[in-house]
Design a protein around this motif. Structure first.
Motif, mmCIF file in Angstrom:
data_model
loop_
_atom_site.group_PDB
_atom_site.id
_atom_site.type_symbol
_atom_site.label_atom_id
_atom_site.label_comp_id
_atom_site.label_asym_id
_atom_site.label_seq_id
_atom_site.Cartn_x
_atom_site.Cartn_y
_atom_site.Cartn_z
ATOM 1 N N LYS A 42 -12.797 2.374 -16.107
ATOM 2 C CA LYS A 42 -11.989 1.833 -17.122
ATOM 3 C C LYS A 42 -10.988 0.752 -16.537
ATOM 4 N N LYS A 43 -10.166 1.347 -15.384
ATOM 5 C CA LYS A 43 -9.192 0.464 -15.035
ATOM 6 C C LYS A 43 -9.849 -0.824 -14.510
ATOM 7 N N VAL A 44 -10.871 -0.741 -13.804
ATOM 8 C CA VAL A 44 -11.655 -2.018 -13.291
ATOM 9 C C VAL A 44 -11.901 -2.912 -14.466
ATOM 10 N N ALA A 45 -12.528 -2.418 -15.589
ATOM 11 C CA ALA A 45 -12.946 -3.105 -16.732
ATOM 12 C C ALA A 45 -11.643 -3.770 -17.305
ATOM 13 N N VAL A 46 -10.580 -2.910 -17.306
ATOM 14 C CA VAL A 46 -9.239 -3.853 -17.875
ATOM 15 C C VAL A 46 -8.872 -4.778 -17.117
ATOM 16 N N ILE A 47 -8.910 -4.754 -15.921
ATOM 17 C CA ILE A 47 -8.314 -5.702 -14.848
ATOM 18 C C ILE A 47 -9.271 -7.158 -14.970
ATOM 19 N N GLN A 48 -10.612 -6.739 -15.066
ATOM 20 C CA GLN A 48 -11.725 -7.805 -15.091
ATOM 21 C C GLN A 48 -11.360 -8.768 -16.280
ATOM 22 N N ALA A 49 -10.640 -7.985 -17.362
ATOM 23 C CA ALA A 49 -10.474 -8.939 -18.642
ATOM 24 C C ALA A 49 -9.523 -9.974 -18.276
ATOM 25 N N LEU A 50 -8.650 -9.881 -17.165
ATOM 26 C CA LEU A 50 -7.479 -11.031 -17.004
ATOM 27 C C LEU A 50 -8.419 -12.140 -16.278
ATOM 28 N N ARG A 51 -9.096 -12.734 -17.012
ATOM 29 C CA ARG A 51 -10.234 -13.809 -16.336
ATOM 30 C C ARG A 51 -9.416 -15.035 -15.715
ATOM 31 N N ASN A 52 -8.327 -15.393 -16.490
ATOM 32 C CA ASN A 52 -7.699 -16.565 -15.925
ATOM 33 C C ASN A 52 -7.188 -16.148 -14.568
ATOM 34 N N ARG A 53 -6.330 -15.273 -14.337
ATOM 35 C CA ARG A 53 -5.684 -14.913 -13.248
ATOM 36 C C ARG A 53 -6.672 -14.477 -12.132
ATOM 37 N N ASN A 54 -7.713 -13.961 -12.507
ATOM 38 C CA ASN A 54 -8.729 -13.212 -11.594
ATOM 39 C C ASN A 54 -9.371 -14.688 -11.129
ATOM 40 N N HIS A 55 -9.787 -15.812 -11.801
ATOM 41 C CA HIS A 55 -10.271 -16.981 -11.329
ATOM 42 C C HIS A 55 -9.478 -17.473 -10.301
ATOM 43 N N ARG A 56 -8.028 -17.740 -10.615
ATOM 44 C CA ARG A 56 -7.068 -18.254 -9.584
ATOM 45 C C ARG A 56 -7.181 -17.449 -8.313
ATOM 46 N N TYR A 57 -7.008 -15.935 -8.400
ATOM 47 C CA TYR A 57 -7.416 -15.251 -7.225
ATOM 48 C C TYR A 57 -8.604 -15.520 -6.151
ATOM 49 N N ALA A 58 -9.707 -15.652 -7.090
ATOM 50 C CA ALA A 58 -10.992 -15.889 -6.415
ATOM 51 C C ALA A 58 -11.046 -17.284 -5.630
ATOM 52 N N VAL A 59 -10.478 -18.176 -6.348
ATOM 53 C CA VAL A 59 -10.079 -19.481 -5.571
ATOM 54 C C VAL A 59 -9.252 -19.510 -4.264
#
Length: 308
Positions: A214-231
């Motif tokens: 559940k924690k993973v799924a919730v954090i994955q919902a922060l798509r814009n922040r996560n995209h920046r982190y991936a880049v």
């Protein structure tokens, strides 16, 4: 039965973490203070999910507006996207309500600590939580200064909300309220040995295995922040000469896999320290004399029996 003198009663209340004159009303509620939308989710999302399963209501006060947390949007668009996704993630976790103060992220050092404290105090008086989660201002080498400034304001809330501050709020019907338990958290990394927490705090691990997914799924919902982190992660690995095939193409799928890998490594690293599969950890200050809130021996030895 026992009766305490007035002075001993004062000591008893303080020993239990109960501010004076604020002990009558207790609710099964938790307040979380966070600088940005992802900070509290990475640090204590699993623990909060555990409490929600136990029937606690969780309320979140986010101080920063996340306006700088993207790679391809302007500040206004970034803020709107991140605020929307922060609210979605909180809802997925089961948060009852969330308030975003919308101060400029990365610039919280120019905000008065008193102002920040008062924002949080108003919500404390409104929601009346019994526990508070806040960034740990005592940890070493925190690169994000927003964490420190938010932590300082949030910590002051807990011992300055007894009715002597914010008289205008008291006049408006929002009476002072004290929180008996404090959970200090470190963001995005495990605690180092002996690190963090004021001298009365105790180190506390929490098993989040049942709510890890559940924690993973919730954090994955922060798509814009996560995209920046991936880049940024792809660029840093490339510069270090350690590219990963996971990020050959940055898209929704690869970003979700990256976030899951990060959250898993963090939770496993903490869990291994404490004998859990997945864990979180805190410096805890609260009901110091046992889970039942027993009075300390130095108080009980001078207590007197009630004359019936």
């Amino acid at each position: 039965m026992l009766i305490l003198t007035r002075r001993l009663l004062v000591f008893a209340l303080l020993a239990l973490g109960l501010p004076l004159a604020l002990t009558a009303q207790r609710t099964k509620a938790i307040l979380v203070v966070t600088a940005g939308s992802g900070d509290y989710l990475f640090a204590c999302g699993g623990t909060l999910a555990n409490f929600i399963d136990e029937g606690f209501r969780v309320y979140v006060v986010q101080i920063g507006n996340d306006e700088k947390d993207s790679v391809d949007l302007g500040p206004a668009q970034t803020r709107l996207a991140n605020v929307e996704e922060a609210e979605k993630a909180a809802s997925m976790l089961g948060v009852t309500d969330m308030v975003n103060i919308n101060d400029k992220s990365g610039e919280l050092g120019v905000i008065s600590t008193n102002e920040m404290r008062n924002h949080i105090s108003i919500m404390v008086r409104h929601w009346k939580p019994e526990k508070i989660f806040l960034p740990d201002p005592y940890i070493n080498y925190e690169p994000d200064w927003d964490q420190f400034f938010v932590a300082r304001g949030a910590e002051e809330t807990n011992y300055s909300n007894g009715g002597y501050s914010l008289p205008e709020a008291t006049k408006a019907g929002l009476r002072g309220h004290g929180m008996r338990e404090t959970y200090y958290y470190a963001t995005y990394r495990p605690y180092r040995p002996g690190e963090g927490g004021h001298r009365a705090a105790k180190f506390m691990p929490v098993d989040i295995t049942k709510n890890f997914n559940k924690k993973v799924a919730v954090i994955q919902a922060l798509r814009n922040r996560n995209h920046r982190y991936a880049v940024h992660t792809k660029a840093r690995l490339h510069m270090a000469g350690k590219p990963t095939t996971l990020l050959d193409e940055i898209n929704e799928s690869s970003t979700r896999k990256l976030i899951r890998a990060f959250v898993r490594e963090l939770a496993e690293t903490i869990g291994q320290k404490h004998g859990f599969q997945y864990g979180e950890e805190f410096n805890y200050h609260g009901r110091a004399f046992g889970a039942g809130g027993e009075l300390a021996p130095w108080i009980m030895e001078r207590a007197k029996p009630i004359q019936e």
